[in-house]
Each structure stands twice: as structure tokens, then as C-alpha cells.
Design a protein around this motif. Structure first.
Motif, PDB file in Angstrom:
ATOM      1  N   ILE A   1     -69.162 -48.044  43.495  1.00  0.00           N
ATOM      2  CA  ILE A   1     -68.077 -47.380  42.665  1.00  0.00           C
ATOM      3  C   ILE A   1     -66.833 -47.991  42.369  1.00  0.00           C
ATOM      4  O   ILE A   1     -66.219 -48.434  43.616  1.00  0.00           O
ATOM      5  N   GLU A   2     -66.359 -48.282  41.192  1.00  0.00           N
ATOM      6  CA  GLU A   2     -65.087 -48.845  40.998  1.00  0.00           C
ATOM      7  C   GLU A   2     -64.085 -47.989  40.766  1.00  0.00           C
ATOM      8  O   GLU A   2     -62.778 -48.386  40.831  1.00  0.00           O
ATOM      9  N   GLN A   3     -64.387 -46.757  40.432  1.00  0.00           N
ATOM     10  CA  GLN A   3     -63.156 -45.917  40.106  1.00  0.00           C
ATOM     11  C   GLN A   3     -63.592 -44.296  40.611  1.00  0.00           C
ATOM     12  O   GLN A   3     -64.801 -43.890  40.602  1.00  0.00           O
ATOM     13  N   ILE A   4     -62.513 -43.619  40.961  1.00  0.00           N
ATOM     14  CA  ILE A   4     -62.842 -42.271  41.713  1.00  0.00           C
ATOM     15  C   ILE A   4     -61.852 -41.453  40.706  1.00  0.00           C
ATOM     16  O   ILE A   4     -60.750 -41.609  40.590  1.00  0.00           O
ATOM     17  N   VAL A   5     -62.308 -40.306  40.305  1.00  0.00           N
ATOM     18  CA  VAL A   5     -61.689 -39.345  39.287  1.00  0.00           C
ATOM     19  C   VAL A   5     -62.074 -37.871  39.982  1.00  0.00           C
ATOM     20  O   VAL A   5     -63.176 -37.572  40.262  1.00  0.00           O
ATOM     21  N   SER A   6     -60.883 -36.814  40.198  1.00  0.00           N
ATOM     22  CA  SER A   6     -61.358 -35.701  40.649  1.00  0.00           C
ATOM     23  C   SER A   6     -60.587 -34.762  39.856  1.00  0.00           C
ATOM     24  O   SER A   6     -59.479 -34.883  39.569  1.00  0.00           O
ATOM     25  N   SER A   7     -61.000 -33.489  39.959  1.00  0.00           N
ATOM     26  CA  SER A   7     -60.405 -32.250  39.867  1.00  0.00           C
ATOM     27  C   SER A   7     -58.960 -32.261  40.751  1.00  0.00           C
ATOM     28  O   SER A   7     -59.349 -32.298  41.888  1.00  0.00           O
ATOM     29  N   PRO A   8     -58.062 -31.529  40.218  1.00  0.00           N
ATOM     30  CA  PRO A   8     -56.929 -31.765  41.468  1.00  0.00           C
ATOM     31  C   PRO A   8     -56.907 -30.371  42.118  1.00  0.00           C
ATOM     32  O   PRO A   8     -55.862 -30.234  43.033  1.00  0.00           O
ATOM     33  N   TYR A   9     -58.013 -29.590  42.093  1.00  0.00           N
ATOM     34  CA  TYR A   9     -58.037 -28.349  42.879  1.00  0.00           C
ATOM     35  C   TYR A   9     -58.324 -28.610  44.217  1.00  0.00           C
ATOM     36  O   TYR A   9     -58.788 -29.404  44.634  1.00  0.00           O
ATOM     37  N   LYS A  10     -57.760 -27.929  45.037  1.00  0.00           N
ATOM     38  CA  LYS A  10     -57.821 -28.170  46.464  1.00  0.00           C
ATOM     39  C   LYS A  10     -59.192 -28.741  46.836  1.00  0.00           C
ATOM     40  O   LYS A  10     -59.211 -29.567  47.770  1.00  0.00           O
ATOM     41  N   ARG A  11     -60.107 -27.997  46.955  1.00  0.00           N
ATOM     42  CA  ARG A  11     -61.458 -28.056  47.587  1.00  0.00           C
ATOM     43  C   ARG A  11     -62.202 -29.387  46.743  1.00  0.00           C
ATOM     44  O   ARG A  11     -62.999 -30.197  47.444  1.00  0.00           O
ATOM     45  N   ALA A  12     -61.981 -29.726  45.575  1.00  0.00           N
ATOM     46  CA  ALA A  12     -62.186 -31.034  45.130  1.00  0.00           C
ATOM     47  C   ALA A  12     -61.663 -32.113  45.794  1.00  0.00           C
ATOM     48  O   ALA A  12     -62.248 -33.034  46.051  1.00  0.00           O
ATOM     49  N   ALA A  13     -60.216 -31.971  45.917  1.00  0.00           N
ATOM     50  CA  ALA A  13     -59.407 -32.852  46.489  1.00  0.00           C
ATOM     51  C   ALA A  13     -60.039 -33.327  47.737  1.00  0.00           C
ATOM     52  O   ALA A  13     -60.061 -34.431  48.350  1.00  0.00           O
ATOM     53  N   GLU A  14     -60.417 -32.032  48.565  1.00  0.00           N
ATOM     54  CA  GLU A  14     -60.777 -32.224  49.959  1.00  0.00           C
ATOM     55  C   GLU A  14     -62.343 -32.992  49.943  1.00  0.00           C
ATOM     56  O   GLU A  14     -62.286 -33.989  50.859  1.00  0.00           O
ATOM     57  N   ALA A  15     -63.144 -32.589  49.206  1.00  0.00           N
ATOM     58  CA  ALA A  15     -64.247 -33.295  48.957  1.00  0.00           C
ATOM     59  C   ALA A  15     -64.358 -34.780  48.521  1.00  0.00           C
ATOM     60  O   ALA A  15     -65.026 -35.581  49.019  1.00  0.00           O
ATOM     61  N   THR A  16     -63.560 -35.152  47.766  1.00  0.00           N
ATOM     62  CA  THR A  16     -62.974 -36.462  47.318  1.00  0.00           C
ATOM     63  C   THR A  16     -62.561 -37.235  48.628  1.00  0.00           C
ATOM     64  O   THR A  16     -63.068 -38.272  48.822  1.00  0.00           O
ATOM     65  N   ASP A  17     -61.722 -36.705  49.336  1.00  0.00           N
ATOM     66  CA  ASP A  17     -61.185 -37.442  50.523  1.00  0.00           C
ATOM     67  C   ASP A  17     -62.206 -37.855  51.451  1.00  0.00           C
ATOM     68  O   ASP A  17     -62.443 -38.941  52.065  1.00  0.00           O
ATOM     69  N   ILE A  18     -63.149 -36.611  51.813  1.00  0.00           N
ATOM     70  CA  ILE A  18     -64.229 -36.826  52.846  1.00  0.00           C
ATOM     71  C   ILE A  18     -65.273 -37.797  52.214  1.00  0.00           C
ATOM     72  O   ILE A  18     -65.730 -38.783  53.036  1.00  0.00           O
ATOM     73  N   PHE A  19     -65.646 -37.835  50.903  1.00  0.00           N
ATOM     74  CA  PHE A  19     -66.588 -38.557  50.576  1.00  0.00           C
ATOM     75  C   PHE A  19     -66.070 -39.966  50.413  1.00  0.00           C
ATOM     76  O   PHE A  19     -67.068 -40.912  50.804  1.00  0.00           O
ATOM     77  N   THR A  20     -64.952 -40.285  50.058  1.00  0.00           N
ATOM     78  CA  THR A  20     -64.544 -41.481  49.921  1.00  0.00           C
ATOM     79  C   THR A  20     -64.413 -42.339  51.247  1.00  0.00           C
ATOM     80  O   THR A  20     -64.593 -43.285  51.210  1.00  0.00           O
TER      81      THR A  20
END
Length: 150
Positions: free
Chosen positions: A44-63
Motif C-alpha cells: 500500500i502506497e496511500q492511505i485514505v480514511s473517513s474522518p469519523y472517529k471509528r474509521a480514524a481509530e481503525a486506520t491507526d490500528i490497521f496501519t
């Protein structure tokens, strides 16, 4: 282009919607799916997320679990009622060959359908989908798989 679509993990109930957090179980779900797909997601070269709290948390955990060091781009159109054509335009403008988008239902199911020409795609919490396409446009993608989290 290789597109990975992740729906956030299980979230606690609450209002307003954009501030809902992942539950303990939701955090475990995201961690599990990330570990299951660590090897293919290292590209993965780029990460794009919804700004909603639960999506931001999921993005952080996943990355963190996949050890991705990229800056996260926030896209309002990845929220539950986001604009499919705006996302399509974003994908057409990016230079990334492999990217991760973290989003919500119903948008993520509609996005898979829009890009593949399929209908009725459902993605449970922490489900991860893999799509391939030469050019990101309506009906041009191939759905490789959907990983259904426990």
C-alpha cells in the motif's frame, strides 16, 4: 490499481455518529484482519480514511499492524453517506498503484458495487475487500476477495 477497502470495526452506540468509537471487540477485529493480510497490504502506497472517529481509530490500528508509515489523507466522501463519483474522481487523480480506503456502511458496499458493476455487496465490521482495476471508473474493477472478520 490495487484498492483495499476496509470497513471500520465494531463501534459503541452513541450520538453524534461521527464521534462513535470502536469497541474493544472492534479493535480486535481490525487487528486480526490486518495481521491476516499483512503481506499483501505491505504494498500500500496511500492511505485514505473517513474522518469519523471509528474509521480514524481503525486506520491507526490497521496501519500500525501492517507497519505502514504513510501519511493519512482524510476524505469527507468516505463517510457513511459519501459521494461515489467524488471518490471515483479521487481515485482517478491519485498516482498510487495500491491504496487503502477506510470507510463505513452503506458507502463501502455501494462503492464495491459501483466499481465492479455488482449489486448487493455487504461488508460487516472490519471486513476487508480487495479490488483490481486498470483505470478506476464505474464497472471497471474486479473484486478479488472480501475477508469477513469474525
Amino acid at each position: 490499481m490495487q484498492l483495499y477497502l476496509l470497513r471500520h470495526g465494531d463501534a459503541v452506540d452513541g450520538y453524534p455518529d461521527q464521534y462513535r468509537q470502536l469497541s474493544v471487540y472492534g479493535r480486535q477485529q481490525v487487528q486480526s484482519v490486518a495481521h491476516s493480510h499483512r503481506v499483501e497490504c505491505e504494498a500500500i502506497e496511500q492511505i485514505v480514511s473517513s474522518p469519523y472517529k471509528r474509521a480514524a481509530e481503525a486506520t491507526d490500528i490497521f496501519t500500525r499492524a501492517v507497519n505502514l508509515q504513510h501519511t493519512i489523507d482524510w476524505l469527507d466522501d468516505l463517510t457513511p453517506q459519501g459521494d461515489l463519483r467524488a471518490i471515483e474522481g479521487f481515485l482517478q487523480r491519485t498516482n498510487a498503484e495500491a491504496l487503502l480506503m477506510v470507510t463505513h456502511m452503506p458507502l463501502v458496499g455501494l462503492l464495491v458495487d459501483y466499481l465492479t458493476g455488482e449489486t448487493g455487496t455487504r461488508m460487516g465490521t472490519a471486513n476487508l475487500a480487495s479490488l483490481s482495476m486498470d483505470f478506476p471508473a464505474q464497472g471497471n474493477a474486479l473484486l478479488n476477495w472480501i475477508h469477513y472478520a469474525n
